[in-house]
Design a protein around this motif. Sequence first.
Motif, PDB file in Angstrom:
ATOM      1  N   VAL A 221       1.363  -0.644   0.061  1.00  0.00           N
ATOM      2  CA  VAL A 221      -0.288  -0.085   0.303  1.00  0.00           C
ATOM      3  C   VAL A 221       0.218   1.027   0.080  1.00  0.00           C
ATOM      4  O   VAL A 221       0.533   1.897  -0.326  1.00  0.00           O
ATOM      5  CB  VAL A 221      -1.019   0.590   0.910  1.00  0.00           C
ATOM      6  N   ASN A 222       2.094   1.215   0.867  1.00  0.00           N
ATOM      7  CA  ASN A 222       2.949   2.560   1.244  1.00  0.00           C
ATOM      8  C   ASN A 222       3.398   2.512   0.064  1.00  0.00           C
ATOM      9  O   ASN A 222       3.466   4.133  -0.845  1.00  0.00           O
ATOM     10  CB  ASN A 222       3.931   2.208   1.600  1.00  0.00           C
ATOM     11  N   TYR A 223       4.160   1.281  -1.145  1.00  0.00           N
ATOM     12  CA  TYR A 223       4.719   1.762  -2.138  1.00  0.00           C
ATOM     13  C   TYR A 223       3.688   2.193  -3.575  1.00  0.00           C
ATOM     14  O   TYR A 223       4.050   3.798  -4.322  1.00  0.00           O
ATOM     15  CB  TYR A 223       5.246   0.383  -2.931  1.00  0.00           C
ATOM     16  N   ALA A 224       2.124   1.741  -3.435  1.00  0.00           N
ATOM     17  CA  ALA A 224       1.286   1.850  -4.501  1.00  0.00           C
ATOM     18  C   ALA A 224       0.816   3.646  -4.484  1.00  0.00           C
ATOM     19  O   ALA A 224       0.018   3.998  -5.531  1.00  0.00           O
ATOM     20  CB  ALA A 224       0.422   0.860  -4.058  1.00  0.00           C
ATOM     21  N   THR A 225       0.864   3.888  -2.891  1.00  0.00           N
ATOM     22  CA  THR A 225       0.643   5.143  -2.774  1.00  0.00           C
ATOM     23  C   THR A 225       1.027   6.186  -3.473  1.00  0.00           C
ATOM     24  O   THR A 225       0.868   7.410  -3.859  1.00  0.00           O
ATOM     25  CB  THR A 225      -0.037   5.578  -1.398  1.00  0.00           C
ATOM     26  N   ARG A 226       2.898   6.253  -2.482  1.00  0.00           N
ATOM     27  CA  ARG A 226       3.889   7.314  -3.304  1.00  0.00           C
ATOM     28  C   ARG A 226       3.909   6.736  -4.998  1.00  0.00           C
ATOM     29  O   ARG A 226       3.829   8.174  -5.856  1.00  0.00           O
ATOM     30  CB  ARG A 226       4.889   6.803  -2.468  1.00  0.00           C
ATOM     31  N   LEU A 227       3.943   5.567  -5.392  1.00  0.00           N
ATOM     32  CA  LEU A 227       3.857   5.965  -7.296  1.00  0.00           C
ATOM     33  C   LEU A 227       2.408   6.388  -7.534  1.00  0.00           C
ATOM     34  O   LEU A 227       3.289   7.187  -8.606  1.00  0.00           O
ATOM     35  CB  LEU A 227       3.299   4.447  -7.062  1.00  0.00           C
ATOM     36  N   ALA A 228       0.927   6.202  -7.035  1.00  0.00           N
ATOM     37  CA  ALA A 228       0.261   7.377  -7.766  1.00  0.00           C
ATOM     38  C   ALA A 228      -0.122   8.273  -6.934  1.00  0.00           C
ATOM     39  O   ALA A 228      -0.148   9.257  -8.128  1.00  0.00           O
ATOM     40  CB  ALA A 228      -1.898   6.656  -6.742  1.00  0.00           C
ATOM     41  N   HIS A 229       0.842   9.467  -6.317  1.00  0.00           N
ATOM     42  CA  HIS A 229       0.804  10.633  -5.923  1.00  0.00           C
ATOM     43  C   HIS A 229       1.654  11.079  -7.399  1.00  0.00           C
ATOM     44  O   HIS A 229       2.073  12.469  -7.647  1.00  0.00           O
ATOM     45  CB  HIS A 229       1.138  10.589  -4.650  1.00  0.00           C
ATOM     46  N   LYS A 230       3.008  10.815  -7.258  1.00  0.00           N
ATOM     47  CA  LYS A 230       4.007  11.185  -8.768  1.00  0.00           C
ATOM     48  C   LYS A 230       3.709  10.298  -9.898  1.00  0.00           C
ATOM     49  O   LYS A 230       3.787  11.635 -10.806  1.00  0.00           O
ATOM     50  CB  LYS A 230       5.175  10.373  -7.868  1.00  0.00           C
ATOM     51  N   ALA A 231       2.751   9.644 -10.251  1.00  0.00           N
ATOM     52  CA  ALA A 231       2.456   9.434 -11.554  1.00  0.00           C
ATOM     53  C   ALA A 231       1.085  10.390 -11.593  1.00  0.00           C
ATOM     54  O   ALA A 231       0.807  10.550 -13.075  1.00  0.00           O
ATOM     55  CB  ALA A 231       2.417   8.213 -12.000  1.00  0.00           C
ATOM     56  N   ASN A 232       0.406  10.451 -10.422  1.00  0.00           N
ATOM     57  CA  ASN A 232      -0.489  11.753 -10.680  1.00  0.00           C
ATOM     58  C   ASN A 232      -0.064  13.272 -11.705  1.00  0.00           C
ATOM     59  O   ASN A 232      -1.309  13.544 -12.328  1.00  0.00           O
ATOM     60  CB  ASN A 232      -1.606  11.826  -9.760  1.00  0.00           C
ATOM     61  N   GLU A 233       1.163  13.271 -11.147  1.00  0.00           N
ATOM     62  CA  GLU A 233       2.024  14.591 -11.892  1.00  0.00           C
ATOM     63  C   GLU A 233       2.152  13.923 -13.950  1.00  0.00           C
ATOM     64  O   GLU A 233       1.870  15.424 -14.396  1.00  0.00           O
ATOM     65  CB  GLU A 233       2.657  14.672 -11.270  1.00  0.00           C
ATOM     66  N   VAL A 234       2.335  13.297 -13.559  1.00  0.00           N
ATOM     67  CA  VAL A 234       2.270  12.401 -15.263  1.00  0.00           C
ATOM     68  C   VAL A 234       0.871  12.296 -15.962  1.00  0.00           C
ATOM     69  O   VAL A 234       1.244  11.540 -17.125  1.00  0.00           O
ATOM     70  CB  VAL A 234       2.967  11.474 -15.619  1.00  0.00           C
ATOM     71  N   GLY A 235      -0.294  12.206 -15.764  1.00  0.00           N
ATOM     72  CA  GLY A 235      -1.659  12.074 -15.597  1.00  0.00           C
ATOM     73  C   GLY A 235      -1.944  11.333 -15.641  1.00  0.00           C
ATOM     74  O   GLY A 235      -2.330  10.854 -16.954  1.00  0.00           O
ATOM     75  N   LEU A 236      -1.893  10.404 -14.831  1.00  0.00           N
ATOM     76  CA  LEU A 236      -2.071   8.642 -14.652  1.00  0.00           C
ATOM     77  C   LEU A 236      -3.742   8.267 -14.636  1.00  0.00           C
ATOM     78  O   LEU A 236      -3.898   8.901 -13.592  1.00  0.00           O
ATOM     79  CB  LEU A 236      -1.143   7.764 -13.826  1.00  0.00           C
ATOM     80  N   LYS A 237      -3.534   8.229 -15.590  1.00  0.00           N
ATOM     81  CA  LYS A 237      -5.197   7.829 -15.373  1.00  0.00           C
ATOM     82  C   LYS A 237      -5.862   6.796 -14.839  1.00  0.00           C
ATOM     83  O   LYS A 237      -6.558   7.081 -14.165  1.00  0.00           O
ATOM     84  CB  LYS A 237      -5.777   6.929 -17.177  1.00  0.00           C
ATOM     85  N   TRP A 238      -5.252   4.831 -14.133  1.00  0.00           N
ATOM     86  CA  TRP A 238      -5.375   4.182 -13.246  1.00  0.00           C
ATOM     87  C   TRP A 238      -3.785   3.597 -13.069  1.00  0.00           C
ATOM     88  O   TRP A 238      -3.587   3.306 -13.835  1.00  0.00           O
ATOM     89  CB  TRP A 238      -6.328   3.032 -13.701  1.00  0.00           C
ATOM     90  N   ILE A 239      -4.381   3.294 -11.677  1.00  0.00           N
ATOM     91  CA  ILE A 239      -3.252   1.999 -10.810  1.00  0.00           C
ATOM     92  C   ILE A 239      -3.597   0.576 -10.952  1.00  0.00           C
ATOM     93  O   ILE A 239      -4.828   0.310 -10.504  1.00  0.00           O
ATOM     94  CB  ILE A 239      -2.589   2.536 -10.513  1.00  0.00           C
ATOM     95  N   GLU A 240      -2.551  -0.521 -11.727  1.00  0.00           N
ATOM     96  CA  GLU A 240      -4.018  -1.577 -11.967  1.00  0.00           C
ATOM     97  C   GLU A 240      -3.560  -2.299 -10.623  1.00  0.00           C
ATOM     98  O   GLU A 240      -2.031  -2.562 -10.996  1.00  0.00           O
ATOM     99  CB  GLU A 240      -3.629  -2.240 -12.895  1.00  0.00           C
ATOM    100  N   GLU A 241      -4.536  -3.457  -9.947  1.00  0.00           N
ATOM    101  CA  GLU A 241      -3.953  -4.742  -9.993  1.00  0.00           C
ATOM    102  C   GLU A 241      -2.425  -4.375  -9.158  1.00  0.00           C
ATOM    103  O   GLU A 241      -1.669  -4.918  -8.873  1.00  0.00           O
ATOM    104  CB  GLU A 241      -3.552  -5.194 -10.343  1.00  0.00           C
ATOM    105  N   CYS A 242      -2.107  -3.779  -7.755  1.00  0.00           N
ATOM    106  CA  CYS A 242      -1.347  -3.183  -6.831  1.00  0.00           C
ATOM    107  C   CYS A 242      -0.913  -3.789  -6.232  1.00  0.00           C
ATOM    108  O   CYS A 242       0.352  -4.197  -5.676  1.00  0.00           O
ATOM    109  CB  CYS A 242      -1.460  -2.029  -6.427  1.00  0.00           C
ATOM    110  N   LEU A 243      -1.511  -4.847  -5.482  1.00  0.00           N
ATOM    111  CA  LEU A 243      -1.573  -5.567  -4.311  1.00  0.00           C
ATOM    112  C   LEU A 243      -1.518  -7.436  -4.983  1.00  0.00           C
ATOM    113  O   LEU A 243      -3.018  -7.512  -5.978  1.00  0.00           O
ATOM    114  CB  LEU A 243      -2.510  -5.323  -3.326  1.00  0.00           C
ATOM    115  N   PRO A 244      -1.876  -7.998  -3.753  1.00  0.00           N
ATOM    116  CA  PRO A 244      -2.373  -9.551  -3.786  1.00  0.00           C
ATOM    117  C   PRO A 244      -4.094  -9.334  -4.093  1.00  0.00           C
ATOM    118  O   PRO A 244      -4.642  -8.716  -3.288  1.00  0.00           O
ATOM    119  CB  PRO A 244      -1.272 -10.222  -2.548  1.00  0.00           C
TER     120      PRO A 244
END
Length: 395
Positions: A221-244
């Motif tokens: 969850v921690n890594y996925a959250t960090r990735l989501a916030h940084k990727a949001n600045e690049v306009g990521l539409k969705w983040i998929e199947e991050c976790l088990p």
Amino acid sequence: MSVPTIRDVRAFTTRGGGADYHDQSGYHWIDDHIATPMARYPEYRQSRQSFGINVLGTLLVEIEASDGTVGFALTTAGEIGAFIVERHLSRFLIGRKITEIEKIWDQMFNATLYYGRKGVVLNAISVVDLALWDLLGKVRQEPVHALLGGPVRDELMFYATGTRPDLAKQLGFIGGKLPLLHGPAEGDEGLKKNIAKLEDMRSKVGDDFWLMYDCWMSLDVNYATRLAHKANEVGLKWIEECLPPDDYWGYAELKRNVPKGMLVTTGEHEATRWGFRMLLEMGCCDIIQPDVNWCGGITELIKISALADAHGALVVPHGSSVYSYHFVITRHNSPFTEIIMTAPHADKVLPAFTPLLLDEPIPVNGRMKASALDRPGFGVRLNPEMELHRPYPRA
């Protein structure tokens, strides 16, 4: 007119010949340093084949009716699935009317509860179910989508999964989904590389083209959250199947954590209406992505989709070619679908199951007319040149 009954069930596995896109002998983007749950171990980081993503292989099931018509389908289950189909599930099919699909599904599922519920067993149930729908369509001389109520739109729209969203845009797709290459074990440096890759693709496709990241169960969850916030600045539409898949609590937390407007998607490795009920009722995601070859087949996908519709969630199945196309074209809450770029460099559009299947339609300029799906059943043929092996023929 009498309804044909089922007189034979046959389960085959493939041997070589490129039948499984996870079983590549040369370079293929789908096996090149993709973040996985095993990437915490350096020796299994470079290739998914190194930890065995290709060991099961393809299972193909044929169901023959009393009038000689044969329906078939395929999935990932290999010899384990072949044993389950021939030695266990076949007893619920032989002698039954080909129209008893709902009853057959229920009996297969309940008879395997003590060792099934998900995974290979559900893959086996799925392929039997899909072969039944193919058989029914062929007997009635109708495409599967007609059996499901008919198209609700004139064409399908596609996004492409692969390493070249820039080429996907040129090919007419509405978006491009990248495989995440670096997971938590590669630390901040890996995270920077993930963002750099996204930035590079954004610079090539412009601001309006969809970009997504497929994380294949590899994050926390921690890594996925960090990735989501940084990727949001690049306009990521969705983040998929991050976790088990079973971490519903983690998905619910992640959905609360991501930036406003970013979508959380998952479900590729989930199965049955009960698994998807957890995702939906716990507020885990915005889009569910069942794979019809794994989640329980068309019969179960109907229920999953209705449940999602009641929760206001979209259903965008994991890429499974005609087996999902026939479903997506009939559902309002499936407004677009996925194609996996099976070319090694993701630079051209190929049928997903080539060379195993013939007549498999592919999108043109990111679209596919409903009329391309109008052949009986799922509209595909088995390539007679493929070598098949029947490891567990019934006595």
